[in-house]
Design an enzyme around this catalytic site. Structure first.
Site, PDB file in Angstrom:
ATOM      1  N   PHE A   1     -44.208 -39.108  16.394  1.00 34.14           N
ATOM      2  CA  PHE A   1     -45.452 -38.589  16.314  1.00 34.14           C
ATOM      3  C   PHE A   1     -45.488 -38.191  14.724  1.00 34.14           C
ATOM      4  O   PHE A   1     -44.508 -38.056  14.149  1.00 34.14           O
ATOM      5  CB  PHE A   1     -45.845 -37.574  17.191  1.00 34.14           C
ATOM      6  CG  PHE A   1     -46.992 -37.622  18.096  1.00 34.14           C
ATOM      7  CD1 PHE A   1     -47.050 -38.872  18.779  1.00 34.14           C
ATOM      8  CD2 PHE A   1     -48.011 -36.597  17.849  1.00 34.14           C
ATOM      9  CE1 PHE A   1     -48.338 -38.726  19.656  1.00 34.14           C
ATOM     10  CE2 PHE A   1     -49.163 -36.859  18.625  1.00 34.14           C
ATOM     11  CZ  PHE A   1     -49.283 -37.625  19.430  1.00 34.14           C
TER      12      PHE A   1
ATOM     13  N   GLN B   1     -57.712 -27.121  12.438  1.00 35.56           N
ATOM     14  CA  GLN B   1     -57.354 -28.730  12.164  1.00 35.56           C
ATOM     15  C   GLN B   1     -58.125 -29.621  12.428  1.00 35.56           C
ATOM     16  O   GLN B   1     -58.946 -29.815  13.523  1.00 35.56           O
ATOM     17  CB  GLN B   1     -56.158 -28.833  13.309  1.00 35.56           C
ATOM     18  CG  GLN B   1     -55.383 -30.149  12.833  1.00 35.56           C
ATOM     19  CD  GLN B   1     -54.189 -30.348  13.767  1.00 35.56           C
ATOM     20  OE1 GLN B   1     -54.028 -30.692  15.052  1.00 35.56           O
ATOM     21  NE2 GLN B   1     -52.819 -30.300  13.158  1.00 35.56           N
TER      22      GLN B   1
ATOM     23  N   HIS C   1     -58.308 -33.393  13.108  1.00 41.14           N
ATOM     24  CA  HIS C   1     -57.669 -34.757  13.407  1.00 41.14           C
ATOM     25  C   HIS C   1     -58.055 -35.901  12.499  1.00 41.14           C
ATOM     26  O   HIS C   1     -59.476 -36.024  12.475  1.00 41.14           O
ATOM     27  CB  HIS C   1     -57.958 -34.958  14.934  1.00 41.14           C
ATOM     28  CG  HIS C   1     -56.858 -35.995  15.521  1.00 41.14           C
ATOM     29  ND1 HIS C   1     -56.898 -37.218  15.113  1.00 41.14           N
ATOM     30  CD2 HIS C   1     -55.855 -35.650  16.216  1.00 41.14           C
ATOM     31  CE1 HIS C   1     -55.702 -37.965  15.689  1.00 41.14           C
ATOM     32  NE2 HIS C   1     -55.031 -36.835  16.352  1.00 41.14           N
TER      33      HIS C   1
ATOM     34  N   LEU D   1     -61.620 -38.717  20.346  1.00 41.60           N
ATOM     35  CA  LEU D   1     -60.408 -38.948  19.722  1.00 41.60           C
ATOM     36  C   LEU D   1     -59.409 -40.103  19.942  1.00 41.60           C
ATOM     37  O   LEU D   1     -59.329 -40.598  21.155  1.00 41.60           O
ATOM     38  CB  LEU D   1     -59.148 -37.704  20.258  1.00 41.60           C
ATOM     39  CG  LEU D   1     -57.895 -37.569  19.747  1.00 41.60           C
ATOM     40  CD1 LEU D   1     -57.783 -36.988  18.290  1.00 41.60           C
ATOM     41  CD2 LEU D   1     -57.014 -36.745  20.643  1.00 41.60           C
TER      42      LEU D   1
ATOM     43  N   GLU E   1     -53.183 -39.871  18.111  1.00 36.73           N
ATOM     44  CA  GLU E   1     -52.020 -40.063  16.832  1.00 36.73           C
ATOM     45  C   GLU E   1     -50.990 -41.209  17.350  1.00 36.73           C
ATOM     46  O   GLU E   1     -50.552 -41.795  16.592  1.00 36.73           O
ATOM     47  CB  GLU E   1     -51.203 -38.760  16.751  1.00 36.73           C
ATOM     48  CG  GLU E   1     -50.447 -38.822  15.399  1.00 36.73           C
ATOM     49  CD  GLU E   1     -50.416 -37.241  14.887  1.00 36.73           C
ATOM     50  OE1 GLU E   1     -51.374 -36.718  14.924  1.00 36.73           O
ATOM     51  OE2 GLU E   1     -49.298 -36.979  14.902  1.00 36.73           O
TER      52      GLU E   1
ATOM     53  N   ARG F   1     -51.356 -34.016   9.988  1.00 35.66           N
ATOM     54  CA  ARG F   1     -52.662 -34.050   9.941  1.00 35.66           C
ATOM     55  C   ARG F   1     -53.578 -33.712   8.828  1.00 35.66           C
ATOM     56  O   ARG F   1     -54.469 -33.962   8.550  1.00 35.66           O
ATOM     57  CB  ARG F   1     -53.006 -33.444  11.426  1.00 35.66           C
ATOM     58  CG  ARG F   1     -52.645 -34.350  12.824  1.00 35.66           C
ATOM     59  CD  ARG F   1     -52.993 -33.601  13.897  1.00 35.66           C
ATOM     60  NE  ARG F   1     -52.479 -34.575  15.151  1.00 35.66           N
ATOM     61  CZ  ARG F   1     -52.518 -34.063  16.401  1.00 35.66           C
ATOM     62  NH1 ARG F   1     -53.012 -33.003  16.658  1.00 35.66           N
ATOM     63  NH2 ARG F   1     -52.201 -34.860  17.351  1.00 35.66           N
TER      64      ARG F   1
ATOM     65  N   HIS G   1     -60.417 -30.416  15.424  1.00 41.03           N
ATOM     66  CA  HIS G   1     -59.722 -30.744  16.796  1.00 41.03           C
ATOM     67  C   HIS G   1     -59.070 -29.713  17.441  1.00 41.03           C
ATOM     68  O   HIS G   1     -59.082 -29.487  18.641  1.00 41.03           O
ATOM     69  CB  HIS G   1     -58.734 -31.917  16.341  1.00 41.03           C
ATOM     70  CG  HIS G   1     -57.866 -32.501  17.524  1.00 41.03           C
ATOM     71  ND1 HIS G   1     -58.184 -33.166  18.542  1.00 41.03           N
ATOM     72  CD2 HIS G   1     -56.267 -32.319  17.713  1.00 41.03           C
ATOM     73  CE1 HIS G   1     -57.281 -33.371  19.242  1.00 41.03           C
ATOM     74  NE2 HIS G   1     -56.171 -33.003  18.848  1.00 41.03           N
TER      75      HIS G   1
ATOM     76  N   ARG H   1     -51.016 -27.495  12.847  1.00 38.27           N
ATOM     77  CA  ARG H   1     -50.245 -27.632  13.945  1.00 38.27           C
ATOM     78  C   ARG H   1     -49.483 -29.100  14.138  1.00 38.27           C
ATOM     79  O   ARG H   1     -50.250 -30.113  13.557  1.00 38.27           O
ATOM     80  CB  ARG H   1     -50.976 -27.555  15.213  1.00 38.27           C
ATOM     81  CG  ARG H   1     -50.330 -27.963  16.566  1.00 38.27           C
ATOM     82  CD  ARG H   1     -50.745 -27.562  17.783  1.00 38.27           C
ATOM     83  NE  ARG H   1     -52.196 -28.326  17.937  1.00 38.27           N
ATOM     84  CZ  ARG H   1     -52.245 -29.755  18.493  1.00 38.27           C
ATOM     85  NH1 ARG H   1     -51.123 -30.214  18.737  1.00 38.27           N
ATOM     86  NH2 ARG H   1     -53.235 -30.399  18.542  1.00 38.27           N
TER      87      ARG H   1
END
Lengths: 247, 135, 584
Positions: free
Chosen positions: C120, C234, C236, C246, C249, C289, C357, C392
């Site tokens: 990730f 955040q 995304h 979304l 990721e 991100r 996000h 995050r």
């Protein structure tokens, strides 16, 4: 002039009117709009009193199921253009009590879900420190399909048996039972049989097959029920023919 | 204000199901036809029982039954029954994959193959019976 | 279980998503004699946890380590994470995830049957557990179904909380409106856990569901509890234009590439490494991100993005993965693209742009989820412990629900057991609240004309323009002023719908008032933080300033329009602030 499309939306406000009626709205027809966008347009621009449920608008929370031209669908993933030139008739999901406008009673469904004991049942549980239960990709694929249910209740609205026999546990709940029955970590099928090999359970199903047709996640509850029937019948015959056999 | 409504106790509306619910959509109509055809399947079964009974009672009774069954009325009935039974069988075979999950190794066999195998078995068995009868 | 009579419980959990359900189970396991209630404005399985796709991080493989997970989290958070909290988090994560496995979560597996992990963004090692690309969905449903076996857990489904009941300096329950009937009543409890999720809906373009309106944050804020680090929002990097849906990721983790309008992997120009054929951890598309979303904005400035009817976008290319990998590992990506964009990513590139996000900030809690108000706890996105810092790390949020949901659950259970009685004013407080709501929303007449949808749209515009990926003092001030005007106008809100039965217009109005509070905290915190860190980028202060801002901001509600901002030092244990290095 912007092209518009006509929506006929069922309205029911118990304080005002004891009987529901259809109200017509003219909304812009935009190619990127789904039915839910049109309802939001009505709510924001035309009539703030229209009530309906929605949340994720990506087809996974299961809130926004409605009858659209007599067919149960998720309104967040069905485009307006599909219904050209209209009108589009929007009603609450079939066979559930209507609380208000497009909002239906869900508690009965939630009770049915609980009745099938949808959790892992084991004689002996492993402590977390002992690590995970092993499950190969093949074992996972045995039940994966049945684990995809989003509880949108479209299958109940497609099932005439649910309409005729409201106590029928119904497609989604039975598929959920199978989701655990086919999970190699679970040992609870006998307990679920007590609930499902009954008159309210699988034998109520007459295999109309529409539950699987309308399922937005291809869970195939009809298949889940038929497999349960085959298994239930086999077990019954085994117990009759081999009374001294195991189980 | 509605007479039934009491504050904090809304009356939910329950739609009554019409007895003609099944004419609204084609899949429901087909389902009802499939269910009705089971009456004709039962009719075939009854005819079979009558025949077996006649066979048990001896050649004379059997011959008499055959004669009575070859009249135009009886042939018409048979043709109608046959069409419905055909419809019933075909719809059932098409449904077979929902109840059967067959695997070869790791791969699930697609429904179309299960349907095809069912039809093949049906044709083979029917062929077998025809062959025995023609002997 | 109603040992105290109806509507009285030991522990009350507001919100039935991942954190709330995990907390409920934790309470039941800590003390099976406690009466537990979960109150939620939607049925629990509708909660937004359901939309999470990619996965949940926990160290499980031998080539990984807790320290690596901690370092990835802390550097990803641009050193604003409390390191004691992070250490506890990474340590408890694996057990939390295994428990979920024991509750039936259908994790994707290795051939031998053990848990499979995927890479990730921003990670040194592979440690993201996943259930194809519907991880949140499976986690939520497994947990919800598991809660059904606990008799002490009662549910109030489709109840909307309008305020907290605070008496004798302790939080002792909530006042809530039952949606189906319109009945407003107190629900008392010796401790309350807020698990209401984030507040993405203060922005117009977000992956967040309609229900994510910062309710719990506003409830706590109004009760005098500070909101922490609210400036950190955040984006995304990969959402679908128009819908904001979304694209996980995981699509990049499996090898997806971001291309500008020239088909060029533009991330290489932004200090994120050099392009390779195979995905490389902590590099290029697997960078963090915040950096990826900022790179997009810069590409847009340079005129190297594509233009569509919904603004600028770039391409996410996963065609080279082939149909088999896509269907096996990221089938939902394909499903979403087909349904909502009418393209098949097996053959076509996916249009994507950054989208709001997640909010790193939230209700200020300690490591056990306790807030500064006795009896009030918080967990999940609505809380800020803080393990997420200024940005995050992808796939930490689902694990956070489990670890801190459980911690808050046990802490709230212990607190409830230590309390023997309720305050005397609860009924009176509830009656006042009921009068306020009746007066404002149902019996209002006269000079009222403002509509929810209008004010909401104006708030959206203000937040997007003022508090987006790049901010300045001027942009923030303008937005703050707009918000003040809108709040004033909200006092004249008028509902068309006066029905007591499932009045969703009332709910939207309440949600809007919550969002105003949250938006105010975001704007004020962002304005006062004159540095750039993680997701908070100030064009007028482009550098990180550890001298002055290695601190959490705490926004307090004041009697006035504007929040009061205080600061709290970040807890540093073993990882002194350093440079965030990616792509080497």
């Amino acid at each position: 002039m912007e092209t518009t499309i006509n929506l006929q939306v069922l309205r029911y406000i118990p304080e005002k009117d004891p009987d529901p009626f259809y109200q017509e709205y003219e909304v812009p027809l935009r190619e990127e709009w789904v039915i839910l966008d049109a309802l939001n347009y009505i709510k924001d621009q035309i009539d703030g009193t229209l009530s309906y449920r929605w949340s994720c608008r990506m087809g996974v929370c299961g809130s926004c199921g409605m009858m659209v031209n007599e067919k149960p669908i998720l309104t967040c993933e069905t485009f307006l253009e599909k219904y050209m030139p209209g009108p589009i008739r929007i009603a609450p999901l079939n066979y559930f009590g209507v609380i208000r406008d497009l909002v239906v009673e869900t508690d009965g469904f939630m009770e049915k879900v609980k009745r099938v004991k949808p959790w892992i049942i084991r004689d002996k549980e492993k402590a977390p420190l002992e690590g995970e239960y092993l499950q190969t990709p093949e074992e996972l694929s045995e039940y994966k399909q049945y684990s995809m249910c989003i509880n949108c209740m479209l299958c109940y609205s497609a099932c005439p048996v649910v309409g005729l026999e409201p106590q029928f546990i119904g497609p989604a709940a039975i598929a959920l039972a199978q989701r655990y029955n086919y999970d190699n970590r679970d040992e609870g099928q006998n307990q679920r049989n007590d609930v499902l090999l009954t008159d309210d359970g699988i034998f109520e199903c007459t295999l109309v097959g529409e539950c699987s047709e309308v399922c937005p996640k291809k869970v195939d509850p009809a298949g889940a029920i038929q497999r349960y029937k085959v298994q239930g019948a086999t077990e019954w015959w085994t117990s009759v023919l081999l009374p001294f056999g195991k189980k | 204000m509605s007479t039934r409504y009491e504050r904090y106790r809304p009356t939910s509306y329950h739609h009554k199901m019409s007895i003609f619910w099944w004419v609204k959509r084609k899949p429901y109509m087909l389902f009802i036809i499939r269910e009705l055809t089971s009456i004709f399947v039962a009719a075939y079964a009854i005819i079979l029982i009558v025949k077996l009974n006649a066979l048990k009672q001896g050649a004379e009774v059997w011959e008499a039954l055959l004669v009575s069954l070859s009249g135009p009325f009886s042939v018409t009935v048979h043709i109608v029954v046959f069409i419905f039974v055909l419809f019933h069988s075909i719809t059932w075979f098409k449904l077979a994959p929902t109840a059967m999950v067959v695997k070869i190794g790791k791969k699930k066999i697609p429904g179309s193959i299960i349907i095809a195998v069912n039809f093949m078995m049906w044709i083979l068995l029917s062929g077998g019976i025809v062959w025995i009868l023609l002997q | 279980m109603a040992r105290y009579g109806p509507n009285v419980h030991d522990v009350l959990i507001v919100g039935g998503g991942g954190a709330g359900l995990r907390a409920a189970i934790a309470v039941a396991e800590t003390n099976p004699n406690l009466s537990i209630a979960v109150i939620s404005k939607v049925y629990p399985m509708r909660s937004h946890t359901v939309s999470a796709e990619g996965g949940a991080a926990a160290v499980i493989k031998p080539d990984d380590s807790l320290d690596d997970h901690a370092y990835d989290t802390i550097s990803g958070g641009d050193w604003l994470c409390d390191q004691d909290a992070v250490e506890a988090f990474v340590k408890e994560a694996p057990e939390a995830m295994i428990r979920l496995e024991h509750w039936g979560c259908p994790w994707s597996r290795e051939e031998n049957g053990s848990i499979a992990v995927r890479p990730f963004g921003g990670m040194k090692n592979k440690r993201t557990w996943f259930a194809a690309d519907k991880t949140g969905f499976h986690m939520l449903h497994s947990m919800f179904q598991t809660t059904l076996k606990y008799d002490p857990i009662l549910r109030y489904d489709e109840y909307f909380v309008t305020s907290l009941l605070v008496d004798e300096g302790r939080c002792q329950g909530v006042v809530a409106l039952e949606l189906a009937t319109g009945k407003i009543e107190p629900i008392a409890a010796k401790s309350v856990i807020l698990c209401t999720g984030g507040c993405g809906k203060v922005f117009p373009f977000t992956t967040n569901a309609n229900i994510k309106t910062g309710d719990g944050m506003a409830l706590a804020y109004r009760a005098g509890v500070p909101l922490k680090d609210m400036e950190f929002v955040q984006y995304h990097p990969t959402g679908l234009p128009f819908t904001g849906i979304l694209i996980t990721e995981a699509a990049r983790a499996e090898g997806g590439r971001l291309l500008n309008k020239d088909g060029y992997r533009y991330l290489q120009d932004y200090d994120l490494g050099i392009p390779e054929d195979k995905p490389v951890l902590r590099s290029m598309e697997l960078g963090p991100r915040d950096r990826l979303s900022q790179a997009f904005e810069n590409e847009k400035e340079k005129g190297r993005t594509l233009d569509g009817p919904y603004g600028a976008y770039v391409h996410l290319d996963i065609r080279h993965l082939g149909q088999e990998v896509i269907d096996e590992k990221i089938p939902f990506v394909r499903e979403l693209c087909r349904k909502y964009e009418n393209i098949d990513p097996v053959h076509e590139m996916i249009p994507v742009r950054p989208v709001v996000h997640y909010i790193m900030g939230g209700i200020h809690t300690d490591i056990n989820g306790a807030t500064s108000l006795d009896g009030l706890f918080a967990a999940g996105e609505t809380a800020c412990v803080s393990i997420n810092g200024a940005n995050r790390l992808g796939s930490n949020s689902l694990t956070e629900l489990l670890v801190f949901g459980a911690r808050a659950g046990s802490a709230a259970a212990e607190y409830a057991s230590s309390q023997s009685s309720f305050g005397t004013r609860l009924d009176a407080l509830a009656t006042d609240e009921k009068k306020r709501i009746e007066k404002t929303f149902f019996n209002s007449n006269g000079n009222r004309s403002e509509r929810v949808a209008d004010l909401r749209k104006k708030m959206h515009n203000a937040m997007e323009q003022g508090a987006g990926i790049y901010r300045t003092e001027a942009s923030l001030k303008t937005s703050g002023e707009t918000l003040s005007v809108l709040r004033e106008r909200f006092k004249k809100i008028s509902l068309e719908d006066k029905s007591y039965t499932f009045n969703t217009e009332f709910v939207s109005a309440m949600e809007l008032s919550y969002m105003f509070d949250v938006a105010e905290a975001i704007i004020e915190s962002a304005l006062k933080r004159t540095e750039s860190r993680g997701s908070h980028q100030r064009m007028d202060f482009p550098e990180r300033d550890d001298q002055n801002f290695l601190t959490h901001s705490l926004a307090y509600k004041t009697g006035q329009e504007i929040a009061r901002i205080e600061y709290l030092p970040v807890t540093i244990t073993r990882w002194p602030p350093g440079e965030r290095k990616y792509g080497q």
